[in-house]
Enzyme design. Structure first.
Site, PDB file in Angstrom:
ATOM      1  N   ASN A  83     -39.887 -11.090   1.034  1.00 59.48           N
ATOM      2  CA  ASN A  83     -40.679 -10.984  -0.188  1.00 59.48           C
ATOM      3  C   ASN A  83     -41.084  -9.516  -0.370  1.00 59.48           C
ATOM      4  OD1 ASN A  83     -43.013 -10.816  -1.865  1.00 59.48           O
ATOM      5  ND2 ASN A  83     -43.229 -13.026  -1.725  1.00 59.48           N
TER       6      ASN A  83
ATOM      7  N   HIS B  13     -45.000  -6.575  -2.366  1.00 62.85           N
ATOM      8  CA  HIS B  13     -45.980  -5.524  -2.064  1.00 62.85           C
ATOM      9  C   HIS B  13     -45.409  -4.109  -2.114  1.00 62.85           C
ATOM     10  CE1 HIS B  13     -48.956  -8.467  -1.838  1.00 62.85           C
ATOM     11  NE2 HIS B  13     -48.414  -9.100  -0.822  1.00 62.85           N
TER      12      HIS B  13
ATOM     13  N   HIS C  69     -42.314 -12.702  -6.653  1.00 59.21           N
ATOM     14  CA  HIS C  69     -43.227 -13.606  -7.355  1.00 59.21           C
ATOM     15  C   HIS C  69     -43.692 -12.914  -8.631  1.00 59.21           C
ATOM     16  CE1 HIS C  69     -47.147 -16.237  -7.027  1.00 59.21           C
ATOM     17  NE2 HIS C  69     -46.523 -16.385  -8.182  1.00 59.21           N
TER      18      HIS C  69
ATOM     19  N   ARG D 215     -49.605  -8.553 -11.517  1.00 62.15           N
ATOM     20  CA  ARG D 215     -50.289  -7.556 -10.681  1.00 62.15           C
ATOM     21  C   ARG D 215     -49.323  -6.726  -9.832  1.00 62.15           C
ATOM     22  NH1 ARG D 215     -53.380 -11.489  -6.424  1.00 62.15           N
ATOM     23  NH2 ARG D 215     -54.119 -12.429  -8.338  1.00 62.15           N
ATOM     24  N   HIS D 216     -48.154  -7.273  -9.517  1.00 64.27           N
ATOM     25  CA  HIS D 216     -47.185  -6.444  -8.770  1.00 64.27           C
ATOM     26  C   HIS D 216     -45.807  -6.449  -9.466  1.00 64.27           C
ATOM     27  CE1 HIS D 216     -46.737 -10.399  -6.951  1.00 64.27           C
ATOM     28  NE2 HIS D 216     -47.750 -10.263  -6.119  1.00 64.27           N
TER      29      HIS D 216
ATOM     30  N   GLU E 104     -40.281 -16.803  -7.206  1.00 71.35           N
ATOM     31  CA  GLU E 104     -41.462 -17.674  -7.120  1.00 71.35           C
ATOM     32  C   GLU E 104     -42.144 -17.670  -8.480  1.00 71.35           C
ATOM     33  OE1 GLU E 104     -43.933 -16.137  -4.047  1.00 71.35           O
ATOM     34  OE2 GLU E 104     -42.524 -16.627  -2.472  1.00 71.35           O
TER      35      GLU E 104
ATOM     36  N   THR F 272     -53.909 -14.065  -2.891  1.00 73.34           N
ATOM     37  CA  THR F 272     -52.508 -14.446  -2.716  1.00 73.34           C
ATOM     38  C   THR F 272     -52.447 -15.958  -2.887  1.00 73.34           C
ATOM     39  OG1 THR F 272     -50.640 -14.423  -1.165  1.00 73.34           O
ATOM     40  CG2 THR F 272     -52.826 -14.588  -0.190  1.00 73.34           C
ATOM     41  N   THR F 273     -51.242 -16.545  -2.873  1.00 75.03           N
ATOM     42  CA  THR F 273     -51.122 -17.992  -3.044  1.00 75.03           C
ATOM     43  C   THR F 273     -51.920 -18.684  -1.938  1.00 75.03           C
ATOM     44  OG1 THR F 273     -48.882 -17.484  -3.759  1.00 75.03           O
ATOM     45  CG2 THR F 273     -49.421 -19.803  -3.467  1.00 75.03           C
TER      46      THR F 273
ATOM     47  N   GLU G 165     -40.719 -25.697   0.467  1.00 72.65           N
ATOM     48  CA  GLU G 165     -41.172 -24.616   1.334  1.00 72.65           C
ATOM     49  C   GLU G 165     -42.535 -25.050   1.844  1.00 72.65           C
ATOM     50  OE1 GLU G 165     -40.554 -20.537   0.188  1.00 72.65           O
ATOM     51  OE2 GLU G 165     -42.435 -19.935   1.141  1.00 72.65           O
TER      52      GLU G 165
HETATM   53  N1  PXP Z   1     -43.834 -18.087   0.305  1.00 72.01           N
HETATM   54  C1  PXP Z   1     -44.569 -18.252  -0.817  1.00 72.01           C
HETATM   55  C2  PXP Z   1     -44.342 -19.487  -1.616  1.00 72.01           C
HETATM   56  C3  PXP Z   1     -45.493 -17.281  -1.227  1.00 72.01           C
HETATM   57  O1  PXP Z   1     -46.214 -17.481  -2.356  1.00 72.01           O
HETATM   58  C4  PXP Z   1     -45.620 -16.096  -0.465  1.00 72.01           C
HETATM   59  C5  PXP Z   1     -46.551 -15.018  -0.930  1.00 72.01           C
HETATM   60  O2  PXP Z   1     -46.143 -14.538  -2.163  1.00 72.01           O
HETATM   61  C6  PXP Z   1     -44.829 -15.962   0.673  1.00 72.01           C
HETATM   62  C7  PXP Z   1     -43.952 -16.971   1.053  1.00 72.01           C
HETATM   63  C8  PXP Z   1     -44.909 -14.746   1.533  1.00 72.01           C
HETATM   64  O3  PXP Z   1     -46.148 -14.709   2.171  1.00 72.01           O
HETATM   65  P1  PXP Z   1     -46.570 -13.457   3.025  1.00 72.01           P
HETATM   66  O4  PXP Z   1     -46.604 -12.284   2.108  1.00 72.01           O
HETATM   67  O5  PXP Z   1     -47.910 -13.827   3.569  1.00 72.01           O
HETATM   68  O6  PXP Z   1     -45.523 -13.279   4.101  1.00 72.01           O
END
Ligand code: PXP
Length: 247
Positions: free
Chosen positions: A14, A17, A50, A56-57, A77, A107-108, A158
């Site tokens: 992901n 960031h 996402h 925001r990002h 996402e 965050t989620t 997931e």
């Molecule tokens: N999976 C999902 C569905 C998420 O929403 C996120 C965060 O956006 C992640 C994985 C990744 O999480 P992390 O950044 O804590 O590794």
């Protein structure tokens, strides 16, 4: 329980960031395209992004630009909103992971409410599936929730690992047991099992050891480590951990 035969485990990185850092100063760097390229070169199997409602990002243009350059798979996402579904159908990622979204959250914060929001999630899944996008539902490791996923007909889940990641000692073991039980149940029902959220270099091994697990989506810890060792090494180090867990 069905026998599990050497299911390979894959990594989706992901890169949200990287965009967080860019948005902090409104610059054109760090470049998401370059990040995705390096992550893929280091062996990642998918790039996860996402597109949040508040942007925001990741920005809309990023999604379209990455669509053209990603060589592995794009895992987009998205919240179950008409706006996001429309964008997904236009961009056409290989995978779409439906997540809950609240504006004020950092965050989620948990899995989808597949009971209360059943109709909305069903409609979203149907539309994405009709557009040949493989749908994953981000849920809590809960058997009742997996039964709702079966009714909805999504081929992938997931499992939310955030609670596991934030817990310690017995509480963490209990949460790991829930994830293992949910993985076995879902796999037996023919659902592909992925996991993610809060996974890092100290807690990923136990999740990767679950034989039914097909993909881990990891972001914050990889991008954080990348500041010190570079994104290629940060990616290959987590991949090494995951592959060692399977041996
Ligand atoms: N999976 C999902 C569905 C998420 O929403 C996120 C965060 O956006 C992640 C994985 C990744 O999480 P992390 O950044 O804590 O590794």
């Amino acid at each position: 329980m069905q026998a599990v035969q050497n299911i390979p485990i894959e990594l989706g990185v992901n890169i949200d960031h990287i965009a967080t850092l860019r948005q902090a100063r409104g610059t054109s760097y760090p470049d998401l395209i370059e990040a995705a390229f390096l992550v893929e070169e280091a062996g990642a199997n998918a790039i996860t992004i996402h597109l949040r409602e508040d942007r925001r990002h990741i920005q809309d243009q990023d999604v379209y630009d990455l669509r053209k350059t990603i060589k592995t798979r794009m895992n987009l996402e998205l919240a179950a909103t008409d706006e996001m579904v429309k964008i997904a159908c236009d961009v056409h990622p290989e995978d779409a992971c439906v997540v809950p979204e609240k504006r004020e959250e950092l965050t989620t914060e948990g899995g989808l409410d597949v009971i209360g929001q059943f109709n909305r999630i069903l409609k979203t899944t149907k539309t994405l599936t009709a557009n040949d996008i493989r749908v994953s539902l981000f849920i809590e490791p809960n058997i009742e929730h997996i039964k709702r996923v079966l009714e909805i007909g999504a081929p992938v889940i997931e499992l939310h690992t955030g609670t596991y990641a934030n817990a310690t000692g017995d509480a963490q073991q209990k949460e790991l047991d829930r994830i293992i039980e949910a993985s076995e149940f879902a796999h037996d029902q023919g659902i592909h099992v992925n996991a993610g959220h809060g996974l890092d270099y100290s807690n990923t091994t136990e999740i990767a050891q679950i034989p039914q697990m097909r993909e881990l989506n990891i972001g914050h810890s990889i991008i954080s480590r990348a500041i010190f060792v570079g994104i290629s090494k940060a990616t290959s180090q987590i991949l090494e951990l995951m592959h060692q867990a399977r041996n």
